[in-house]
Design an enzyme around this catalytic site. Structure first.
Site, PDB file in Angstrom:
ATOM      1  N   ASP A   1     101.382 -71.333 -30.466  1.00 36.31           N
ATOM      2  CA  ASP A   1     101.161 -72.159 -29.288  1.00 36.31           C
ATOM      3  C   ASP A   1      99.636 -72.300 -29.137  1.00 36.31           C
ATOM      4  O   ASP A   1      98.881 -71.520 -29.727  1.00 36.31           O
ATOM      5  CB  ASP A   1     101.771 -71.445 -28.076  1.00 36.31           C
ATOM      6  CG  ASP A   1     101.330 -72.046 -26.773  1.00 36.31           C
ATOM      7  OD1 ASP A   1     101.457 -73.277 -26.620  1.00 36.31           O
ATOM      8  OD2 ASP A   1     100.861 -71.288 -25.886  1.00 36.31           O
TER       9      ASP A   1
ATOM     10  N   ASP B   1      97.711 -73.662 -25.755  1.00 30.49           N
ATOM     11  CA  ASP B   1      97.198 -73.356 -24.416  1.00 30.49           C
ATOM     12  C   ASP B   1      97.656 -71.977 -23.967  1.00 30.49           C
ATOM     13  O   ASP B   1      98.859 -71.714 -23.878  1.00 30.49           O
ATOM     14  CB  ASP B   1      97.676 -74.416 -23.414  1.00 30.49           C
ATOM     15  CG  ASP B   1      97.077 -75.769 -23.740  1.00 30.49           C
ATOM     16  OD1 ASP B   1      95.845 -75.882 -23.712  1.00 30.49           O
ATOM     17  OD2 ASP B   1      97.845 -76.698 -24.042  1.00 30.49           O
TER      18      ASP B   1
HETATM   19  C1  XBP Z   1     100.528 -76.319 -22.290  1.00 25.42           C
HETATM   20  C2  XBP Z   1     100.564 -77.352 -21.276  1.00 25.42           C
HETATM   21  C3  XBP Z   1      99.648 -78.490 -21.357  1.00 25.42           C
HETATM   22  C4  XBP Z   1      98.290 -78.402 -20.816  1.00 25.42           C
HETATM   23  C5  XBP Z   1      97.721 -79.780 -20.659  1.00 25.42           C
HETATM   24  O1  XBP Z   1     101.801 -75.698 -22.434  1.00 25.42           O
HETATM   25  O2  XBP Z   1     101.384 -77.330 -20.406  1.00 25.42           O
HETATM   26  O3  XBP Z   1     100.257 -79.470 -20.613  1.00 25.42           O
HETATM   27  O4  XBP Z   1      98.310 -77.739 -19.564  1.00 25.42           O
HETATM   28  O5  XBP Z   1      97.776 -80.558 -21.790  1.00 25.42           O
HETATM   29  P1  XBP Z   1     102.120 -74.852 -23.725  1.00 25.42           P
HETATM   30  P2  XBP Z   1      97.973 -82.149 -21.642  1.00 25.42           P
HETATM   31  O6  XBP Z   1     101.015 -73.851 -23.889  1.00 25.42           O
HETATM   32  O7  XBP Z   1     103.414 -74.156 -23.428  1.00 25.42           O
HETATM   33  O8  XBP Z   1     102.228 -75.791 -24.911  1.00 25.42           O
HETATM   34  O9  XBP Z   1      97.253 -82.549 -20.401  1.00 25.42           O
HETATM   35  O10 XBP Z   1      97.349 -82.743 -22.881  1.00 25.42           O
HETATM   36  O11 XBP Z   1      99.445 -82.452 -21.556  1.00 25.42           O
HETATM   37 MG    MG Z   2     101.008 -71.744 -23.782  1.00 27.26          MG
END
Ligand code: XBP
Ligand code: MG
Length: 262
Positions: A10, A12
């Protein structure tokens, strides 16, 4: 029994703590730039993280936390408005990355290097915009690191974002590997559910401030971080594990253990 062949990360919250000082700040910058009186403080953002995806998160905010805000148009016009806002937010977010404001989490660089040295394959399964992923890699590990990842499966490439299984399923398809040959590295319950429902049984969680307290009962092992010399990892839940740092050898052993008990 399938041996470990690939690590699926993953982005973020897992590769880097991108949310508080990255995405949240970029959202607020674009709201201000566009003359909107929306502001997401840390406590509110924590709640908004229940919904993955930036466009979906803004819609959730309007529906749940800012119903007074009036939009002159129908639902499809609103979605279009949010999509445009989101594209501008990506520009702000990438700028933060270019300024080096978002470092990798502890142990990520080390584990990636170990995996490469030992011939394991690397992939990404993320909700975020692909541009955000390549910018993060470029400005932390160097532009060549983009090629370390054979597969970058992103939210926009699938029908449903996490917690749906789609993005991990896509990563497995593109890797052409069975789920039993992969470990998913995640930080949130939405990610764990997504990996689990894609059939991945080996799930390593490195939790963070935003995800502490979530239900990680489907994870194999939960740590506070991967660990680096002088910055030890702590086991929080899951199978027995001892050590200061999570190594590739641990992941290989855990994969055998998970598959043997399946
Ligand atoms: C990550 C997210 C993303 C970011 C923003 O979730 O929820 O939406 O917060 O990115 P995960 P965007 O780590 O579970 O993948 O604004 O580009 O959507
Ligand atoms: Mg995440």
């Amino acid at each position: 029994m399938a041996e470990l062949k690939a690590l699926i990360f993953d982005v973020d919250g897992t590769l880097a703590d991108t949310e508080r000082d990255g995405h949240r700040v970029a959202f607020n910058e674009v709201f201000k730039q566009e003359g909107l009186d929306w502001h997401w403080d840390d406590a509110l953002y924590h709640q908004l993280l229940a919904v993955t995806g930036g466009k979906e998160r803004m819609l959730y905010y309007l529906q749940k936390f800012n119903q007074e805000w009036a939009f002159d148009g129908d639902e499809s016009a609103l979605k279009q408005f949010l999509a445009e806002l989101h594209a501008k937010k990506t520009v702000h977010y990438v700028k933060l990355l270019e300024q080096g404001k978002i470092p990798l989490r502890c142990g990520v660089r080390r584990l990636l290097q170990e995996a490469r040295d030992q011939g394991l394959r690397l992939a990404i399964a993320t909700t975020t915009t692909p541009r955000n992923v390549t910018a993060l890699l470029e400005h932390t590990l160097g532009i060549e690191s983009i090629d370390w990842f054979e597969v970058i499966a992103a939210g926009e490439m699938v029908k449903k974002k996490k917690p749906a299984a789609d993005v991990f399923t896509l990563a497995l398809e593109l890797l052409q590997l069975p789920a039993s040959a992969c470990v998913a590295l995640e930080d949130s319950v939405n990610g764990v559910i997504s990996a689990r429902d894609a059939g991945i049984k080996h799930i390593l969680v490195t939790q963070n401030d935003y995800t502490a307290g979530q239900d990680f009962s489907d994870a194999t092992l939960v740590l506070d971080q991967l660990g680096d010399p002088g910055s030890p990892a702590t086991r929080l839940a899951g199978v027995d594990w001892q050590g200061d740092m999570l190594h590739v050898q641990d992941l290989i052993a855990l994969n055998r253990q998970v598959n043997a008990s399946a």
